[in-house]
Enzyme design. Structure first.
Site, PDB file in Angstrom:
ATOM      1  N   GLY A   1      27.489  28.493  45.103  1.00 37.72           N
ATOM      2  CA  GLY A   1      28.386  28.120  45.755  1.00 37.72           C
ATOM      3  C   GLY A   1      29.036  26.601  45.800  1.00 37.72           C
ATOM      4  O   GLY A   1      30.053  26.577  46.498  1.00 37.72           O
TER       5      GLY A   1
ATOM      6  N   ARG B   1      41.761  32.521  36.333  1.00 35.57           N
ATOM      7  CA  ARG B   1      41.643  31.910  37.840  1.00 35.57           C
ATOM      8  C   ARG B   1      42.912  31.482  38.369  1.00 35.57           C
ATOM      9  O   ARG B   1      43.090  31.822  39.504  1.00 35.57           O
ATOM     10  CB  ARG B   1      40.869  30.543  37.866  1.00 35.57           C
TER      11      ARG B   1
ATOM     12  N   TYR C   1      43.499  33.869  41.798  1.00 33.38           N
ATOM     13  CA  TYR C   1      43.192  33.029  42.720  1.00 33.38           C
ATOM     14  C   TYR C   1      44.435  32.184  43.186  1.00 33.38           C
ATOM     15  O   TYR C   1      44.216  31.596  44.200  1.00 33.38           O
ATOM     16  CB  TYR C   1      41.965  32.367  42.566  1.00 33.38           C
TER      17      TYR C   1
ATOM     18  N   GLU D   1      21.096  28.688  42.499  1.00 33.89           N
ATOM     19  CA  GLU D   1      21.525  29.444  41.349  1.00 33.89           C
ATOM     20  C   GLU D   1      23.202  29.200  41.219  1.00 33.89           C
ATOM     21  O   GLU D   1      24.057  29.757  41.015  1.00 33.89           O
ATOM     22  CB  GLU D   1      21.579  31.081  41.675  1.00 33.89           C
TER      23      GLU D   1
ATOM     24  N   GLY E   1      26.044  27.882  39.286  1.00 36.35           N
ATOM     25  CA  GLY E   1      26.932  28.215  37.982  1.00 36.35           C
ATOM     26  C   GLY E   1      28.004  27.341  37.623  1.00 36.35           C
ATOM     27  O   GLY E   1      27.997  26.384  36.906  1.00 36.35           O
ATOM     28  N   ARG E   2      28.915  27.531  38.496  1.00 36.92           N
ATOM     29  CA  ARG E   2      30.294  26.605  38.328  1.00 36.92           C
ATOM     30  C   ARG E   2      30.129  25.127  38.335  1.00 36.92           C
ATOM     31  O   ARG E   2      30.794  24.453  37.350  1.00 36.92           O
ATOM     32  CB  ARG E   2      31.205  27.092  39.694  1.00 36.92           C
TER      33      ARG E   2
ATOM     34  N   CYS F   1      52.600  40.547  29.397  1.00 37.51           N
ATOM     35  CA  CYS F   1      53.553  41.133  29.932  1.00 37.51           C
ATOM     36  C   CYS F   1      53.357  41.287  31.450  1.00 37.51           C
ATOM     37  O   CYS F   1      53.134  42.381  31.939  1.00 37.51           O
ATOM     38  CB  CYS F   1      53.820  42.418  29.392  1.00 37.51           C
ATOM     39  N   GLU F   2      52.999  40.001  32.036  1.00 37.54           N
ATOM     40  CA  GLU F   2      52.804  40.234  33.502  1.00 37.54           C
ATOM     41  C   GLU F   2      53.158  38.628  33.999  1.00 37.54           C
ATOM     42  O   GLU F   2      53.097  37.590  33.422  1.00 37.54           O
ATOM     43  CB  GLU F   2      51.318  39.952  33.705  1.00 37.54           C
TER      44      GLU F   2
END
Length: 417
Positions: free
Chosen positions: A231, A311, A315, A273, A275-276, A342-343
């Site tokens: 986190g 992302r 988000y 743990e 990651g980011r 196509c979004e």
């Protein structure tokens, strides 16, 4: 403030782009190694400390291998992630298997590897016993609910999150697995993602140390490992400040000495743990300006799309953008920087002030080293791009080739049409 710099010169990245073709993700090995060493140094006061890298952030065996060489383990949440860890030589308690809604085959693989299994729900005890048998050691994921305020758009408030056991369930669960013959016990939580307030992690440690003490008092069970989760965020925006790892490590040490040692339940291994924060700042999405469109707004269309980095679309996340060779030019043009899906939400930036961009300009999107390539997908038939590793001596290795049309069609049987 966080200065957004690049680990290569303009000439070097242009040469790499010419050789390998855009788009691609590139990771800075030297910076990643130095970063994980810094985290480990911040917690060297705890002899059992280990960083279990969250494989989901950057699931590439070359990244896992270099982190394993630095002493890190693997935090896995699926069969594929367990297999990746196994492929780079990680086994036993160098792996934590922390999953939810888990199929039996995944528990069986975790048992085969000797991983620390971290259960997400009290009902999973019987499921694990039936599908794979009970291991010597079990950990449980704690969801503090209203006891811990916080949360964000990525995980959500603890009470709304699908993860973990309530406080009352934790005591019931530990008693049950002890009666089933479990001899060793771990405790885990993960209630936030991409948090930049260092005191949040200190208070999480206090909450977990207090819970470990209560488990000892009520059940006479010694918690051997306390996993504080990950986190730790990264400063995606230049005006943001990176988390002070040394401060976090020192303050958690103070809380450990305040709670754990006087209670007589030391030693307890503190693990994380992350990651980011390990790989995120040291990965870059490199792409070219392919089209320029001027209608109601000014658009720059890239040869990358949200299949390469979702992302911002998922988000509304900010990722800093460098236009290579134009770093010193004024930011006097407002653009939506887009991909080709196509979004309409296939955008890397909206109303972003940048220097004037010309077709063919090389664009570098920062902080794409975690949850970037990993979250790729094939909607619209888009193919995931290649991954490169910038070695400490300046060489570049390709560590994942780009997908091909043949890959996309590999699971289809056209002969039956």
């Amino acid at each position: 403030m966080t200065q957004k710099t690049l680990p290569f010169s303009n000439q070097e990245i242009e040469k790499i782009a010419q050789e390998y073709g855009t788009p691609f993700h590139i990771y800075d090995e030297k910076a990643i190694r130095n970063n994980v060493r810094r985290l480990q140094t911040a917690f060297q006061w705890n002899p059992g400390f280990k960083e279990y890298f969250a494989v989901k952030a950057t699931p590439n065996p070359h990244i896992l291998k270099l982190l394993a060489e630095e002493g890190a383990g693997a935090d896995c949440s699926s069969l594929a992630e367990l297999l990746l860890a196994e492929k780079v030589g990680l086994r036993g308690e160098r792996i934590v298997f922390s999953s939810n809604d888990t199929p039996g085959v995944e528990y069986r693989k975790a048992r085969e590897l000797g991983a620390i299994i971290n259960l997400d729900d009290i009902t999973h005890i019987d499921f694990l016993a039936k599908e794979a048998g009970m291991p010597e050691m079990i950990s449980f994921r704690f969801n503090p609910g209203p006891l811990r305020k916080g949360g964000n758009d990525i995980i959500g408030n603890p009470e709304d999150a699908k993860y973990g056991l309530t406080r009352d369930q934790m005591f019931e669960a530990y008693k049950k697995v002890k009666d089933l013959g479990v001899k060793r016990f771990g405790l885990h939580t993960m209630v936030i993602s991409n948090e930049l307030n260092p005191d949040f992690f200190v208070e999480t440690a206090r909450m977990m140390f207090d819970l470990a003490l209560d488990v000892k008092k009520m059940l006479n069970i010694n918690i051997e490992i306390i996993n504080l989760g990950g986190g730790i965020g990264i400063p995606y925006r230049p005006e943001q400040k990176a988390v002070d790892l040394e401060y976090v490590g020192y303050r958690i040490k103070e809380v450990y000495e305040e709670i754990i040692i006087p209670a007589g339940i030391a030693p307890v291994r503190v693990v994380m743990e992350c990651g980011r924060m390990i790989t995120g700042p040291y990965g870059y999405l490199v792409t070219r300006a392919l089209h320029k469109k001027e209608t109601y707004k000014n658009y720059i269309g890239l040869d990358a799309c949200m299949a390469d980095l979702m992302r911002p679309a998922l988000y509304g996340a900010y990722h800093h953008i460098t236009v290579v060779g134009k770093e010193e030019q004024p930011l006097d043009y407002k653009y939506d920087v887009t991909g080709s899906l196509c979004e309409n939400n296939d955008k890397f930036a909206i109303d972003r002030m940048l220097p004037k961009i010309d077709i063919g300009d090389l664009i570098v999107i920062h902080d794409a080293g975690a949850h970037g390539h990993a979250m790729g997908f094939n909607y619209n038939g888009k193919l995931r791009s290649k991954e490169l590793l910038l070695k400490p001596d300046g060489r570049v290795d390709i560590i994942r080739r780009a997908e091909t049309i043949d890959d996309y069609f590999a699971t289809l049987d056209f002969s039956k049409i």
